[in-house]
Design a protein around this motif. Structure first.
Motif, PDB file in Angstrom:
ATOM      1  N   THR A  93       0.885  -1.241   0.149  1.00 29.94           N
ATOM      2  CA  THR A  93       0.042  -0.053  -0.111  1.00 29.94           C
ATOM      3  C   THR A  93       0.949   1.225  -0.098  1.00 29.94           C
ATOM      4  O   THR A  93       1.879   1.283   0.530  1.00 29.94           O
ATOM      5  N   VAL A  94       0.523   2.221  -0.664  1.00 31.17           N
ATOM      6  CA  VAL A  94       0.949   3.532  -0.626  1.00 31.17           C
ATOM      7  C   VAL A  94       0.109   4.474  -0.355  1.00 31.17           C
ATOM      8  O   VAL A  94      -1.139   4.662  -0.752  1.00 31.17           O
ATOM      9  N   ASN A  95       0.323   5.318   0.906  1.00 32.49           N
ATOM     10  CA  ASN A  95      -0.420   5.974   1.542  1.00 32.49           C
ATOM     11  C   ASN A  95      -2.020   5.495   1.878  1.00 32.49           C
ATOM     12  O   ASN A  95      -3.142   5.964   1.465  1.00 32.49           O
ATOM     13  N   ASP A  96      -1.756   4.077   2.504  1.00 32.85           N
ATOM     14  CA  ASP A  96      -3.071   3.247   2.510  1.00 32.85           C
ATOM     15  C   ASP A  96      -3.854   2.930   1.410  1.00 32.85           C
ATOM     16  O   ASP A  96      -4.954   2.282   1.779  1.00 32.85           O
ATOM     17  N   LEU A 100      -0.385  -3.438  -4.917  1.00 36.45           N
ATOM     18  CA  LEU A 100       0.032  -4.567  -5.457  1.00 36.45           C
ATOM     19  C   LEU A 100      -0.400  -5.715  -4.534  1.00 36.45           C
ATOM     20  O   LEU A 100      -0.378  -5.704  -3.190  1.00 36.45           O
ATOM     21  N   HIS A 101      -0.568  -6.908  -5.091  1.00 32.98           N
ATOM     22  CA  HIS A 101      -0.668  -7.990  -4.484  1.00 32.98           C
ATOM     23  C   HIS A 101       0.292  -9.196  -4.948  1.00 32.98           C
ATOM     24  O   HIS A 101      -0.024  -9.145  -6.101  1.00 32.98           O
ATOM     25  N   THR A 114       1.395   7.395  -9.522  1.00 34.04           N
ATOM     26  CA  THR A 114       1.491   8.843  -9.809  1.00 34.04           C
ATOM     27  C   THR A 114       0.364   9.752  -8.988  1.00 34.04           C
ATOM     28  O   THR A 114       0.930  10.539  -8.595  1.00 34.04           O
ATOM     29  N   THR A 115      -0.804   9.162  -9.100  1.00 36.27           N
ATOM     30  CA  THR A 115      -1.768  10.097  -8.527  1.00 36.27           C
ATOM     31  C   THR A 115      -2.014   9.646  -6.713  1.00 36.27           C
ATOM     32  O   THR A 115      -2.670  10.542  -6.295  1.00 36.27           O
ATOM     33  N   LEU A 116      -1.128   8.900  -6.314  1.00 35.47           N
ATOM     34  CA  LEU A 116      -1.116   8.378  -4.752  1.00 35.47           C
ATOM     35  C   LEU A 116      -0.180   9.352  -4.141  1.00 35.47           C
ATOM     36  O   LEU A 116      -0.088   9.477  -2.749  1.00 35.47           O
ATOM     37  N   THR A 123       3.784   7.434   2.968  1.00 41.89           N
ATOM     38  CA  THR A 123       3.745   6.091   3.484  1.00 41.89           C
ATOM     39  C   THR A 123       3.773   4.900   2.769  1.00 41.89           C
ATOM     40  O   THR A 123       2.782   4.745   1.812  1.00 41.89           O
ATOM     41  N   LEU A 124       4.653   3.906   2.966  1.00 38.31           N
ATOM     42  CA  LEU A 124       4.703   2.898   1.933  1.00 38.31           C
ATOM     43  C   LEU A 124       4.500   1.505   3.133  1.00 38.31           C
ATOM     44  O   LEU A 124       5.574   1.687   4.105  1.00 38.31           O
ATOM     45  N   ARG A 125       3.707   0.861   2.750  1.00 39.36           N
ATOM     46  CA  ARG A 125       3.648  -0.491   3.744  1.00 39.36           C
ATOM     47  C   ARG A 125       3.556  -1.933   2.940  1.00 39.36           C
ATOM     48  O   ARG A 125       3.153  -1.785   1.871  1.00 39.36           O
ATOM     49  N   ILE A 126       4.303  -2.645   3.325  1.00 44.26           N
ATOM     50  CA  ILE A 126       4.276  -4.164   2.850  1.00 44.26           C
ATOM     51  C   ILE A 126       3.963  -4.943   3.793  1.00 44.26           C
ATOM     52  O   ILE A 126       4.992  -5.316   4.620  1.00 44.26           O
ATOM     53  N   ARG A 127       2.718  -5.609   3.599  1.00 41.08           N
ATOM     54  CA  ARG A 127       2.434  -6.751   4.572  1.00 41.08           C
ATOM     55  C   ARG A 127       2.452  -8.134   3.932  1.00 41.08           C
ATOM     56  O   ARG A 127       2.004  -8.437   2.990  1.00 41.08           O
ATOM     57  N   PHE A 128       3.467  -8.802   4.488  1.00 38.91           N
ATOM     58  CA  PHE A 128       3.646 -10.320   4.118  1.00 38.91           C
ATOM     59  C   PHE A 128       2.950 -11.425   4.924  1.00 38.91           C
ATOM     60  O   PHE A 128       2.961 -11.336   6.341  1.00 38.91           O
TER      61      PHE A 128
END
Length: 793
Positions: A93-96, A100-101, A114-116, A123-128
């Protein structure tokens, strides 16, 4: 414009009981927890066992990064988040906002963000998702499939050996294991460049299929240039693909190591502000499927290879320098091919760069190993996407000479009872015989594809028919004496090997047992093969004495490994040109372990490495069954007088013959010995010596415990030189398999030779490299200096 902004800073890791742990990217959960002091080193003692929870835990990586358009500029048309490697099942997620999955460690991913993006912090989050959660759910849904271990590795597109192997620990990773960043671009970018280099006569031809991605409808000009030759392609509105063709006169050919040089030519492709540059080579490669003979530039090549596994359980720790050292060890041992094994990973660009530069042929497995794999979705789609990406990524590499569908899966279906266990469920045949060859034929028609190994060329042939295709020989390690290699007359041996412990320094650094014994808990934990410790001792057979202590165990098992593999290599090379390849299992280790490797998990050369160097020498003499074979893997004839003597172990000459020989380039010549040489009067007191030029082969007429060797007597001097010591050993009696192990005194010390047999009166000098002062008396004393017929004080 086209700029790349890495996002490797400011990451934290959270999962389970841990939150806000500083994280290194690229990296993985294990290395981050280790750096934070939250787990012990999984490579030491049995720490691995207390870390199984990591692979069953969900994890989140998080970072904040700044973003703004360039001052005074309108900014890029497009910004993509580019993830070169995520391990493995991830939601990004980018800015929530989810962008991508992912569910494949072996693919890269790209998302338009671009629009995010917003000015200032983002904020960039990667949940594994825990790998076990994903894999076990798919196993339950699709049905169990046979495999070598009770682990679900075939139900997730992830490095299989993460889940443990017979040489590796179970350390199931998660994390951002390759580069991640933002790609800002405008107008056009080169989404795919797939050069196909061929040679016709002296002219090199490069077809360059390209695919572009665009943000507008303006015409796009794509250019390619190599060696002063250029081509241009114009793509009109709505067009995204095209092919450029370049013909380069008088190209210099790229050759495998030992056959010639490795010239390469920079190829540059441009579209707008985007540029793609690689150094390609021109060469041809053909495969005779029955003889399994590789021919490069019209010349059959005897493959002298090693199997390659991931050099660390945590790939981000493998640096370019480490790879250069490891590939250099393969080359220095005389190898010309590395097989990238199917239970690991597609290797890094650094690995293939080295192969291209140094002339190391690469056999590339697709990533399937030792198990039945489901062909159902989502795996079929993931396998095709992965294969397309990796073939496109590697197609221009001159070192890459073979695509192989899998490791041992066809063997498993034929011989390991899979059909009954599968009960009609898919097992991977559709991948190996349909999907993968179609992808290779479409994207890379310049090199051969082989469905799997071992494989005899047709699905209805027994994979263990050694008269055609490739075989793997594992009965020797598992149940038979290594002299059984004589029972095989193979075309090509893609796997065979024998185990031994790592070097003493590596073993002692990894195992803290006191007292250390061959059966102490830490030593046993660092043996992953089924019944491996028993097979080690059983493998000594009648070849060597039973070990009296851990020092004997270490020396004898390492010596036996070296002898076993050298015996096989000499057998297979003596069959040249009928047999045209041998690939030793294995070059390297991923951690400190008793294994088949020639170079242990700390990068130290085992005695096996020195034995392989002799067996892979360009010119080799070998004696077996009353025949001396001279193998000449050079471009010049090998001529001279072959001198064969039968001697007493005390040195006396008993019989002698001299025969002129001439062996053609890249061929083998054979001389049958007369009975007066080949048949001893007293096997336990005699040996055979064959010499041709600088090459020598020794054969005892009985096994070492049955030989009446004189007690070892010798004189030594130790000479201090810049960077270490020269150890001079002069034999007063026969010295059988002399070895010096300076890593017992200095873990960083190395030697230039091991396992040298001296006849009475002969002298050898061993160069010891060490940057510490060493005690000369200890350097030539037990257990640093060893030989089979030693006398202990």
């Amino acid at each position: 414009m086209s700029t790349y902004h890495p996002l490797h800073d400011g990451w934290t890791l959270s999962g389970g009981e841990h939150a806000g742990v500083p994280a290194t990217v690229p990296g993985c959960v294990h290395t981050d927890l280790l750096a934070a002091g939250l787990i012990d080193d999984p490579y030491l003692d049995d720490n691995e066992l207390r870390q199984r929870w990591i692979g069953r835990t969900d994890w989140e990586y998080r970072t904040t990064f700044g973003w703004s358009a360039a001052p005074g500029a309108a900014g890029p048309d497009r910004v993509d988040l580019v993830c070169d490697g995520l391990d493995t099942v991830a939601t990004v997620t980018v800015n929530d906002v989810e962008v991508l999955h992912t569910a494949n460690m072996h693919r890269g991913y790209r998302a338009d963000v671009t629009t995010l993006l917003r000015p200032g912090d983002n904020t960039l989050r990667i949940r594994f998702t825990a790998p076990y959660t994903y894999a076990e759910a798919h196993r339950a849904a699709l049905g169990e499939r046979p495999g070598p271990y009770p682990e679900p590795f075939q139900f997730i597109r992830k490095m299989a050996c993460n889940f443990g192997w017979d040489w590796g620990p179970t350390l199931v990773t998660a994390g951002i294991w390759q580069r991640i960043g933002l790609h800002a671009w405008s107008g056009v970018r080169l989404a795919e460049v797939r050069p196909l280099a061929t040679v016709d006569g002296g002219t090199g031809r490069v077809e360059v299929p390209v695919r572009v991605e665009r943000t507008g409808d303006e015409p796009v000009t794509v250019t390619a240039e190599i060696a002063g030759v250029s081509a241009e392609l114009r793509l009109g509105p709505g067009e995204h693909t095209g092919v450029l063709v370049l013909e380069v006169p008088d190209v210099r050919l790229w050759w495998p190591a030992g056959h010639g040089d490795q010239p390469r030519y920079p190829l540059t492709v441009r579209a707008g502000a985007d540029t793609w540059t690689r150094r390609i080579g021109f060469r041809t490669v053909e495969l005779d499927p029955d003889a399994f003979r590789l021919t490069v530039n019209g010349r059959p090549v005897f493959v002298k290879g090693f199997n390659w596994i991931p050099d660390d359980c945590f790939p981000a720790r493998v640096t370019a320098d480490r790879l250069r050292a490891r590939v250099g060890q393969a080359l220095d041992a005389g190898a010309n091919l590395l097989r990238v094994w199917g239970g690991g990973r597609y290797e890094s660009d650094d690995f293939y760069d080295l192969a291209d530069e140094l002339g190391v042929l690469v056999w590339q497995d697709f990533l399937f190993a030792c198990a039945a794999y489901p062909e159902d979705e989502p795996f079929r789609g993931e396998v095709e996407a992965e294969a397309r990406e990796q073939v496109t990524r590697l197609v221009w590499r001159p070192s890459l000479v073979l695509w192989c569908g899998n490791n041992e899966n066809i063997w498993g279906h034929q011989h390991w009872g899979w059909p009954e266990a599968l009960d009609g469920r898919s097992w991977g045949a559709g991948f190996y015989h349909d999907l993968l060859p179609r992808v290779v034929a479409e994207l890379d028609p310049t090199r051969p594809y082989w469905p799997g190994t071992p494989y005899s060329g047709s699905p209805d042939r027994d994979v263990m028919d050694d008269s055609t295709g490739t075989i793997h020989i594992w009965d020797v390690w598992n149940t038979k004496d290594y002299t059984r290699y004589d029972a095989y007359t193979p075309r090509f041996v893609a796997e065979f090997g024998f185990q031994a412990p790592p070097t003493w320094a590596t073993l002692r650094a990894a195992v803290s047992d006191e007292p250390l014994t061959a059966a102490s808990p830490g030593v046993r934990h660092h043996q992953k093969a089924a019944d491996g410790d028993d097979k080690l001792l059983r493998g000594l057979g009648r070849h060597l004495p039973a070990p009296a202590d851990v020092d004997d165990w270490h020396y004898f098992t390492q010596l036996n490994q070296a002898r076993a593999v050298a015996y096989g290599l000499e057998r297979f090379r003596s069959l040249m040109p009928y047999c045209m390849g041998a690939v030793v299992w294995q070059l390297n280790d991923c951690w400190p372990v008793t294994s088949w490797a020639a170079v242990d998990g700390a990068g130290r050369r085992k005695p096996l490495w020195y034995a392989i160097r002799r067996a892979y020498a360009p010119r080799l003499l070998t004696v077996a069954g009353g025949v001396v074979t001279a193998v000449n893997d050079t471009d010049e004839p090998w001529t001279g007088d072959l001198t064969v003597t039968r001697r007493a172990v005390t040195g006396e000459l008993l019989a002698k013959e001299s025969v002129p020989v001439s062996v053609a380039p890249r061929d083998a010549g054979r001389v049958v010995l007369p009975a007066g040489l080949a048949e001893p009067a007293d096997p336990g007191r005699e040996l055979l010596v064959a010499e041709l030029g600088e090459q020598r082969a020794l054969r005892m007429f009985a096994e070492d415990p049955d030989m009446a060797y004189p007690p070892a007597a010798y004189d030594t001097t130790v000479e201090a030189v810049d960077g270490g010591y020269l150890v001079h050993v002069t034999a007063r009696t026969l010295l059988r398999e002399l070895a010096i192990h300076p890593d017992r005194l200095d873990p960083d010390a190395t030697v230039d030779d091991q396992l040298v047999t001296l006849l009475p009166g002969e002298t050898t000098t061993v160069a010891v490299t060490s940057h510490r002062p060493l005690d000369p008396a200890r350097l030539v004393g037990h257990p640093v200096l060893r030989c089979v017929n030693e006398v202990r004080s």
